[in-house]
Motif scaffolding. Sequence first.
Motif, PDB file in Angstrom:
ATOM      1  N   ASP A  98       0.800  -1.227   0.000  1.00 43.31           N
ATOM      2  CA  ASP A  98       0.000   0.000   0.000  1.00 43.31           C
ATOM      3  C   ASP A  98       0.833   1.278   0.000  1.00 43.31           C
ATOM      4  O   ASP A  98       0.337   2.345  -0.362  1.00 43.31           O
ATOM      5  N   LEU A 165       0.471   3.777   6.325  1.00 44.05           N
ATOM      6  CA  LEU A 165      -0.965   3.852   6.085  1.00 44.05           C
ATOM      7  C   LEU A 165      -1.730   4.030   7.391  1.00 44.05           C
ATOM      8  O   LEU A 165      -2.739   4.744   7.443  1.00 44.05           O
ATOM      9  N   ALA A 169      -4.279   6.989   8.038  1.00 50.15           N
ATOM     10  CA  ALA A 169      -5.684   6.702   8.374  1.00 50.15           C
ATOM     11  C   ALA A 169      -6.107   7.462   9.625  1.00 50.15           C
ATOM     12  O   ALA A 169      -7.208   8.029   9.683  1.00 50.15           O
ATOM     13  N   THR A 226     -10.241  -0.952   9.893  1.00 52.53           N
ATOM     14  CA  THR A 226     -10.277   0.224   9.020  1.00 52.53           C
ATOM     15  C   THR A 226     -10.909  -0.016   7.660  1.00 52.53           C
ATOM     16  O   THR A 226     -11.079   0.929   6.891  1.00 52.53           O
ATOM     17  N   ALA A 250      -9.900   2.313   4.776  1.00 52.64           N
ATOM     18  CA  ALA A 250      -8.445   2.468   4.638  1.00 52.64           C
ATOM     19  C   ALA A 250      -7.800   1.087   4.675  1.00 52.64           C
ATOM     20  O   ALA A 250      -7.282   0.658   5.703  1.00 52.64           O
ATOM     21  N   GLN A 309      -6.391   5.202  -4.502  1.00 50.49           N
ATOM     22  CA  GLN A 309      -5.535   5.237  -3.317  1.00 50.49           C
ATOM     23  C   GLN A 309      -4.562   6.406  -3.379  1.00 50.49           C
ATOM     24  O   GLN A 309      -4.353   7.122  -2.394  1.00 50.49           O
ATOM     25  N   THR A 312      -6.533   9.662  -2.737  1.00 52.21           N
ATOM     26  CA  THR A 312      -7.012   9.775  -1.350  1.00 52.21           C
ATOM     27  C   THR A 312      -5.898  10.188  -0.410  1.00 52.21           C
ATOM     28  O   THR A 312      -6.031  11.141   0.376  1.00 52.21           O
ATOM     29  N   TRP A 313      -4.762   9.480  -0.492  1.00 51.02           N
ATOM     30  CA  TRP A 313      -3.702   9.733   0.487  1.00 51.02           C
ATOM     31  C   TRP A 313      -2.869  10.958   0.150  1.00 51.02           C
ATOM     32  O   TRP A 313      -2.272  11.567   1.036  1.00 51.02           O
TER      33      TRP A 313
END
Length: 325
Positions: A98, A165, A169, A226, A250, A309, A312-313
Amino acid sequence: MKHWISRTALAVSAAALCATSMSAMAQAWPTKQPIKFVAVFPPGGSVDQVARILAVPLSQQLGQNIVVENKGGASGSIGTAAVAAAPADGYTFAVVFDTHGVNPTLIPGMPFDTRKDLAPVSLIGTSAMVLATFSASEYKTFGDVVAAAKAKKNVNYGSIGSGSLGHLAMALLSKSGNIDWQHVPYKGGGPLMTDAVAGHVPLSIGSVFVTKPHIDSGRLRPLAVTTSKRAPELPNVPTVAESGFAGFDAPAWWAILAPAKTPPEVIKRMNEEINKALQNPDIAKKLSAQGIDILGGTPDSARVFIDRQIDTWAKVVKDNGIKAD
């Protein structure tokens, strides 16, 4: 009399020739040499395990040896850079985690473009992260933790490191819920769990694989997971979304990528073989033992997932000014 061939006809003929050539290559592949799976983290971790578990059935299915090479460092970006720069001939693939969706924003100046220089082949699966507390803790639910943090009771949580991650999160939860808690970064899951079970850090966030043995022993109490759905390994533990944060998701995840210009027919063939391997009960059992919920799917679905992903991050990293260790 001269016979003129239209440009359209020439273009159609060229396209047909190209398609025939790619089809022939896919049928011939892999015969030239062993296939290399670059596991972008050191030996012993989940990425290494995924690569080695899949290498066995894929070698048998493709009739060609698959060699796993560990190339760790910089949250997986060193190994991924090597694959992005490798010949796009179907003999080099990356097995990523991830962090691949976080690195484009977290690591400035990477020598490759994550979206342009790599082609998703297949998702392998996802895993929940678990928010847990030590057995003698006053926190019985995740709601208790949120209430304490909002009451300014100095709630600390540990993750496997800045920019992980788990850290992102919790930062997302902090921002969306106006929650004040403090991050304590650790150098990996082992040190985090040592302090978590001893109560030196009141809240921890780690993978199912890292956390579940301590839950089973009774030394940790799980409070929430999550992912958008409950984890099969922890069916009685509610999701964060169920705990008051609707839509929260997440997941940790694993995928296989290729250099961007790898022939589409080769990517399609490898994707089909990966999906076949994932349906093997023995392989599914081994991956499940790593805490992985198997997904598989098409290259296109993998690309959509990974792009989401990254987006989002990226926002979480920028909004919170997060820096890597």
